[in-house]
Motif scaffolding. Structure first.
Motif, short mmCIF file in Angstrom:
data_model
loop_
_atom_site.label_atom_id
_atom_site.label_comp_id
_atom_site.label_asym_id
_atom_site.label_seq_id
_atom_site.Cartn_x
_atom_site.Cartn_y
_atom_site.Cartn_z
N SER A 1 -7.40 2.37 -1.74
CA SER A 1 -7.27 0.42 -2.21
C SER A 1 -7.27 0.55 -3.23
CB SER A 1 -8.44 -0.22 -0.99
OG SER A 1 -8.49 -1.02 -1.57
N LEU A 2 -6.48 -0.42 -3.60
CA LEU A 2 -6.63 -0.41 -5.29
C LEU A 2 -6.02 -2.60 -5.55
CD1 LEU A 2 -4.81 2.62 -6.72
CD2 LEU A 2 -6.84 2.04 -7.01
N GLU B 1 -2.83 1.67 -12.33
CA GLU B 1 -2.42 2.86 -11.12
C GLU B 1 -1.83 1.97 -9.76
OE1 GLU B 1 -5.95 1.90 -11.59
OE2 GLU B 1 -6.38 3.60 -12.70
N HIS B 2 -1.72 1.27 -9.42
CA HIS B 2 -1.15 0.51 -8.36
C HIS B 2 0.61 0.21 -9.76
CE1 HIS B 2 1.20 -2.37 -5.86
NE2 HIS B 2 -0.25 -1.65 -5.10
N SER C 1 0.55 -0.99 0.50
CA SER C 1 0.08 0.17 -0.11
C SER C 1 1.21 0.69 -0.23
CB SER C 1 -1.04 -0.11 0.62
OG SER C 1 -0.38 0.43 2.25
N GLU D 1 3.88 1.62 -8.03
CA GLU D 1 5.17 1.35 -7.60
C GLU D 1 6.32 1.74 -8.25
OE1 GLU D 1 6.37 -3.29 -5.87
OE2 GLU D 1 4.92 -2.51 -6.56
N ALA E 1 -3.38 -5.18 -6.66
CA ALA E 1 -2.49 -4.46 -6.95
C ALA E 1 -1.85 -4.92 -8.69
CB ALA E 1 -1.51 -5.84 -6.26
#
Length: 465
Positions: free
Chosen positions: A24-25, A31-32, A14, A36, A27
């Motif tokens: 909350s997205l 967008e996630h 997160s 990262e 994995a």
């Protein structure tokens, strides 16, 4: 970024950002993945494993970070070095190797008409490869490669390289160092701790250190000390955390066979700079009373450079005093009540070659001590009038454990409640009379001077002998 590891090798990552709240997205969401990727592009991670040598470090992820930092810091110089390498490579190919290349191309072409070209490529490493393979040589009695030096010297070089990264990097850095105390004696471990703390002086440089040594654990108020414990199911969890300048003995108990030893050692390592003498006392009120009385008598000078360590009991004075003496070069004095427990502790210290005239100070040494054969505690050195006034205010049922006939008066056995109240209220009754406390503080300094003089003589005899 917070990553939580779960069962069956699962993990959840997160992200938190100031001003954006929480979201909350999945994995695998676009967008996630972008978050990262961006996070890892601006924050670099370097892990230094326990006992790792410089060569293996430069072959790992650390090498990439070093290259990035050098590029940021010395971009123009890197460009010049690359240009010089290209020119050197071109000269090798066009001048030194050209005749051989031509001969190979001619002869092989005659034998195999389909071969129309030959190239000779000298193995000239890139600038970054060259920097990563630089050999470090250090000289003392003789100049030798780093690999021939001791572990402490090699560790210092690693710390120096990490310091370079921390000072010159234009990116955020997370440096993780595993058990830097490996093969170092306690003083060396403290030196490594101080050097590591310097790495994290920049706000965008984070330092994570894992250790089993209390000497390495930071005492800085900006650091966090966290104890990790392994659960019965094999998972590791955070047991507790405190700031570096807070009491953390309860976190360190697992490092010792006897958890109580953590408290003893922690107090021994908390000796502040500017201390001239350490006084190990039985109770925590002892140092307070000495300071209060000396201050009331305008003799603050006697207590300014005394560091008091309360052991908690007479028997605990023994290990506390011995460990304190091992942790500092300043003299250490054990201050003991003149009672059964105090006499037993004094006898135990004597078995460790501590002496009544120097390291062991029992309260019957006071010239004004009562000679009626009853015990003498630290409270007996307080001004009698101040003690009686506070007893009258609190009441004898609260103030006294018992009282004993002493000549024409009474000897008080003061209660724990009275002692705790006296910490804050005794000063209201002190009129400048220090009782025996000025003597006690002066005697602590006098014995410290004897110990220091004896140490100097022994050191001189060792050099001249």
């Amino acid at each position: 970024m917070v990553t939580t590891f779960g069962a069956n090798e699962s993990r959840q990552t997160s992200f938190q950002a100031k001003g954006f709240g929480a979201a909350s997205l999945p994995a695998q969401s676009v967008e996630h993945i972008k978050l990262e990727k961006q996070f890892r592009s601006v924050v670099r991670f370097a892990v230094v494993h326990s006992g790792q040598d410089l060569e293996s470090l430069l072959r790992g992820k650390f090498r990439e970070i070093l290259q990035l930092v050098i590029s940021d810091h010395l971009g123009n110089e890197i460009a010049k070095a690359e240009a010089a390498r290209d020119e050197y490579l071109r000269y090798l190919q066009t001048q030194l190797l050209a005749p051989l290349r031509g001969l190979i191309q001619q002869r092989v072409g005659e034998m195999f008409p389909e071969i129309s070209n030959a190239e000779l490529l000298p193995a000239v490493p890139t600038v970054y490869d060259t920097l990563s393979s630089v050999e470090i040589r250090l000289g003392d009695a003789v100049t030798t490669p780093l690999s021939a030096k001791g572990t402490g010297v090699r560790g210092a070089v690693l710390i120096s390289m990490l310091q370079y990264l921390a000072e010159q990097s234009k990116r955020s850095l997370v440096l993780a160092v595993e058990e830097p105390e490996a093969f170092l004696h306690p003083a060396g471990q403290e030196d490594i701790r101080d050097q590591l703390e310097e790495l994290a002086t920049r706000k965008d440089v984070s330092l994570v250190v894992t250790t089993h040594s209390p000497y390495v654990i930071s005492r800085s108020k900006t650091s966090r000390v966290t104890e990790l414990r392994k659960r019965a199911d094999g998972f590791t969890e955070k047991a507790a955390t405190v700031r570096g300048n807070e009491n953390r003995a309860h976190l360190l108990g697992a490092l010792y066979r006897d958890a109580g030893l953590a408290h003893v050692l922690e107090r021994s390592l908390e000796i502040p700079p500017g201390t001239d003498v350490v006084a190990v006392t039985e109770g925590y009120t002892d140092g307070h009373f000495i300071r209060q009385c000396c201050t009331a008598a305008n003799r603050q000078d006697l207590v300014e450079t005394i560091h008091f360590i309360p052991a908690g009991s007479a028997s605990s004075v023994v290990p506390q005093a011995i460990l304190a003496a091992a942790a500092t070069e300043v003299p250490v004095i054990a201050v003991l009540d003149f009672d059964d427990n105090g006499r037993a502790a004094a006898a135990k210290l004597k078995s460790f070659n501590w002496g009544n005239q120097k390291n062991i100070l029992t309260l019957n040494r006071w010239d004004n001590a009562c000679n009626k054969q009853h015990d003498i505690e630290i409270e007996d050195l307080l001004p009698r009038q101040a003690v009686e006034q506070l007893v009258a205010q609190l009441g004898e049922d609260v103030s006294l454990d018992r009282k004993e006939k002493c000549g024409t008066g009474w000897h008080f056995r003061l209660s724990k409640t009275w002692k705790e109240q006296a910490i804050s209220q005794l000063t209201d009754y002190l009129d400048g009379d220090p009782g025996g406390m000025v003597w006690l503080a002066g005697e602590i300094h006098a014995r410290a001077a004897k110990i220091a003089a004896s140490t100097r003589r022994n050191s001189l005899d060792a050099r001249t002998g």
